[in-house]
Design an enzyme around this catalytic site. Structure first.
Site, PDB file in Angstrom:
ATOM      1  N   GLY A 275       0.824  -1.211   0.000  1.00  0.00           N
ATOM      2  CA  GLY A 275       0.000   0.000   0.000  1.00  0.00           C
ATOM      3  C   GLY A 275       0.851   1.250   0.000  1.00  0.00           C
ATOM      4  O   GLY A 275       2.061   1.209   0.198  1.00  0.00           O
TER       5      GLY A 275
ATOM      6  N   ASP B 188       8.657   6.515   7.433  1.00  0.00           N
ATOM      7  CA  ASP B 188       8.195   7.806   7.948  1.00  0.00           C
ATOM      8  C   ASP B 188       7.244   8.513   6.977  1.00  0.00           C
ATOM      9  O   ASP B 188       6.772   9.610   7.254  1.00  0.00           O
ATOM     10  CB  ASP B 188       9.396   8.713   8.242  1.00  0.00           C
ATOM     11  CG  ASP B 188      10.263   8.948   7.003  1.00  0.00           C
ATOM     12  OD1 ASP B 188       9.908   8.441   5.913  1.00  0.00           O
ATOM     13  OD2 ASP B 188      11.287   9.637   7.126  1.00  0.00           O
TER      14      ASP B 188
ATOM     15  N   ASP C 252       4.216  -4.871  -7.344  1.00  0.00           N
ATOM     16  CA  ASP C 252       3.591  -3.621  -6.880  1.00  0.00           C
ATOM     17  C   ASP C 252       4.134  -2.418  -7.632  1.00  0.00           C
ATOM     18  O   ASP C 252       3.630  -1.309  -7.477  1.00  0.00           O
ATOM     19  CB  ASP C 252       3.797  -3.440  -5.374  1.00  0.00           C
ATOM     20  CG  ASP C 252       5.258  -3.471  -4.983  1.00  0.00           C
ATOM     21  OD1 ASP C 252       5.947  -4.455  -5.326  1.00  0.00           O
ATOM     22  OD2 ASP C 252       5.730  -2.503  -4.350  1.00  0.00           O
TER      23      ASP C 252
ATOM     24  N   ASP D  27       7.548   3.957 -10.617  1.00  0.00           N
ATOM     25  CA  ASP D  27       8.463   3.704  -9.511  1.00  0.00           C
ATOM     26  C   ASP D  27       9.926   3.828  -9.926  1.00  0.00           C
ATOM     27  O   ASP D  27      10.615   2.839 -10.186  1.00  0.00           O
ATOM     28  CB  ASP D  27       8.192   2.355  -8.848  1.00  0.00           C
ATOM     29  CG  ASP D  27       8.555   2.423  -7.366  1.00  0.00           C
ATOM     30  OD1 ASP D  27       9.680   2.849  -7.056  1.00  0.00           O
ATOM     31  OD2 ASP D  27       7.716   2.072  -6.516  1.00  0.00           O
TER      32      ASP D  27
END
Ligand code: AMP
Ligand code: MG
Length: 471
Positions: free
Chosen positions: A86, A121, A244, A254
């Site tokens: 996710g 983070d 993904d 990506d």
């Protein structure tokens, strides 16, 4: 200049995502706005440079109509199954519809933690943000389907990695962010209703002719087969072809440890975490095929279950002929051939083998074919000269090989050492090298007098041999 948001993904059931506003940052500062892309979206690039839009790109202000959310997905990472990934450092602000009706996701990357962040983070630092900006825009200029970069902002905050680094947020634009891993997420949960909704969503959005799950599989196989052929033709190595990170739209997505090769070798790997070369240059078609097999098995429940295994397998196997034809067409163009002859594939492979043997620069050899400078890229040009005699004999039948090559062989690629150099300068406060590099890469097939340094191959002491994940 108010973009029209129409958030079709946000209208899917709640289990597709987690609603999550961006977390504001201390001191947003604009680094770049992509005026050409803004115009494509029907937005005014100048307006995007003003403080209210810089605040949007930083996550400090939500534009009217946005519905921020983190998308749920799963995936195979280096072959290992991860049931929940996710968006851990990205948020979909929403979808804008361009004046011509085309729909685009607007996503903030580095906008703070989400329920999917787990250990991270949710932030990004300047290096990966600028790297993605330069590389995805270079890919777009090369004509390769890709996500785009609309803006980059500095956050004025420190992000902790190995050291404290300047934080940044990238605004990414995509046809959609639906991945193979999005399908896997619901297939693994045996949520057939969600799978059906996702198939309908993707068909409506990307493949209106596809009709059903089987048609969608065919369409995605073909799109990926062509995409990987484009990568191969420019010496691009994605570096982290996990499921993904494979968009079902057929766009490159990506930009982490990716790189364009300097000296050619089929086994070339840059990613620091790709220890076994799973995603090395020449393995990319096989990696895509493996991912598509995962995609097909996710779709099986909608294709008739066990009875569909055979047709699904046949669909996956159509990847190889489509890919090989697309790759051959691209490499034919790279050596100036507009017609087809039986020995073309062998002629191309002979050149590539010579290049690998001699460590010749991929981009410069092909660009040099039209200029008559390719021989200089070989330590021992004799093998190349012999090849070139056969090539010239084959080219005699061609109408205008130079024109064919001009559109297939870039003079400029985002060379690793130049990208790194631009990032180092930006961290020190100088964005000029970053903007200059992007300016040249926006027209990669043209000559740019004065920019010879960006065209040159790295000296051994300049070469960057390793790239890192973009976290
Ligand atoms: P990637 O390697 O970019 O494909 O990321 C793999 C997964 O790690 C995705 O689910 C990301 O959202 C997550 N991730 C990567 N970097 C961070 C970060 N800084 N904070 C939270 N999650 C992250
Ligand atoms: Mg990813």
């Amino acid at each position: 200049m108010i973009p029209v948001f129409d958030n079709s993904y946000a209208r899917l059931p709640g289990r597709f995502f987690a609603r999550q506003p961006p977390v504001p940052v201390a001191a947003p500062r604009l680094l770049a706005v992509n005026h050409a892309l803004a115009a494509r979206l029907g937005l005014d690039g100048d307006a995007l440079e003003r403080p209210d839009w810089v605040a949007v790109f930083a996550g400090n202000r939500l534009p009217e109509g946005a519905a921020p959310l983190a998308q749920a997905y799963a995936g195979h990472q280096f072959g290992g199954w991860v049931a929940q990934l996710g968006d851990g450092r990205a948020l979909l602000l929403g979808e804008v519809v361009a004046p011509d009706g085309a729909r685009f996701d607007i996503q903030l990357k580095g906008a703070g933690p989400t329920p999917f962040s787990r250990r991270g983070d949710g932030r990004a630092w300047l290096g990966p943000v600028l790297r993605e900006y330069t590389l995805c825009e270079a890919m777009a200029a090369l004509g390769v389907p890709t996500t785009r970069a609309l803006a980059a902002v500095a956050t004025g905050e420190t992000v902790w990695r190995e050291a404290g680094l300047p934080g940044a947020v990238l605004t990414r634009v995509a046809a959609s962010h639906v991945r193979v891993g999005t399908f896997q997420y619901f297939a693994a949960r045996e949520d057939t209703e969600a799978l059906r909704l996702l198939v309908d969503h993707v068909i409506a959005r990307h493949y209106p002719q596809a009709g059903d799950a089987a048609g969608l599989l065919d369409a995605v196989v073909a799109a990926q087969a062509r995409l990987i052929a484009a990568w191969m033709s420019f010496g691009f190595i994605h570096g982290v072809m996990n499921t993904d990170n494979m968009a079902v739209s057929g766009e490159t997505i990506d930009y982490g440890p990716c790189a364009f090769m300097d000296d050619y070798h089929p086994d070339r790997v840059f990613s620091s975490i790709d220890q076994f070369g799973r995603y090395g240059y020449a393995n990319q078609p096989a990696a895509a095929l493996w991912n598509l097999a995962q995609f097909a098995s996710s779709l099986l429940p909608l294709m008739g279950g066990a009875a569909a295994v055979e047709p699904a397998t046949e669909a996956i196997h159509r990847f190889t002929p489509i890919h090989e034809a697309a790759r051959l067409a691209r490499f034919r163009a790279k050596i100036g051939l507009a017609t087809e002859a039986a020995g073309d594939g062998a002629l191309i492979e002979r050149l590539l083998a010579l290049m690998a043997d001699q460590g010749a620069d991929f981009t410069r050899v092909f660009a040099g074919l039209a200029d008559g400078t390719a021989a200089a890229e070989f330590r021992d040009p004799s093998g190349f000269e012999a090849w070139a005699r056969d090539w010239r004999a084959r080219s005699a039948a061609e109408a205008d090989p130079v024109a064919v090559m001009a559109g297939a062989n870039p003079r400029y690629i985002p060379r690793n050492h130049r990208v790194e150099e631009a990032i180092v300068a930006a961290v020190a406060g100088d964005l000029a090298p970053f903007h200059r590099l992007n300016g040249v890469l926006a027209r990669p097939f043209d000559d740019h007098p004065g920019a010879e340094a960006l065209q040159a191959a790295p000296r051994p002491d300049q070469a960057v041999r390793q790239t890192f994940c973009g976290t």
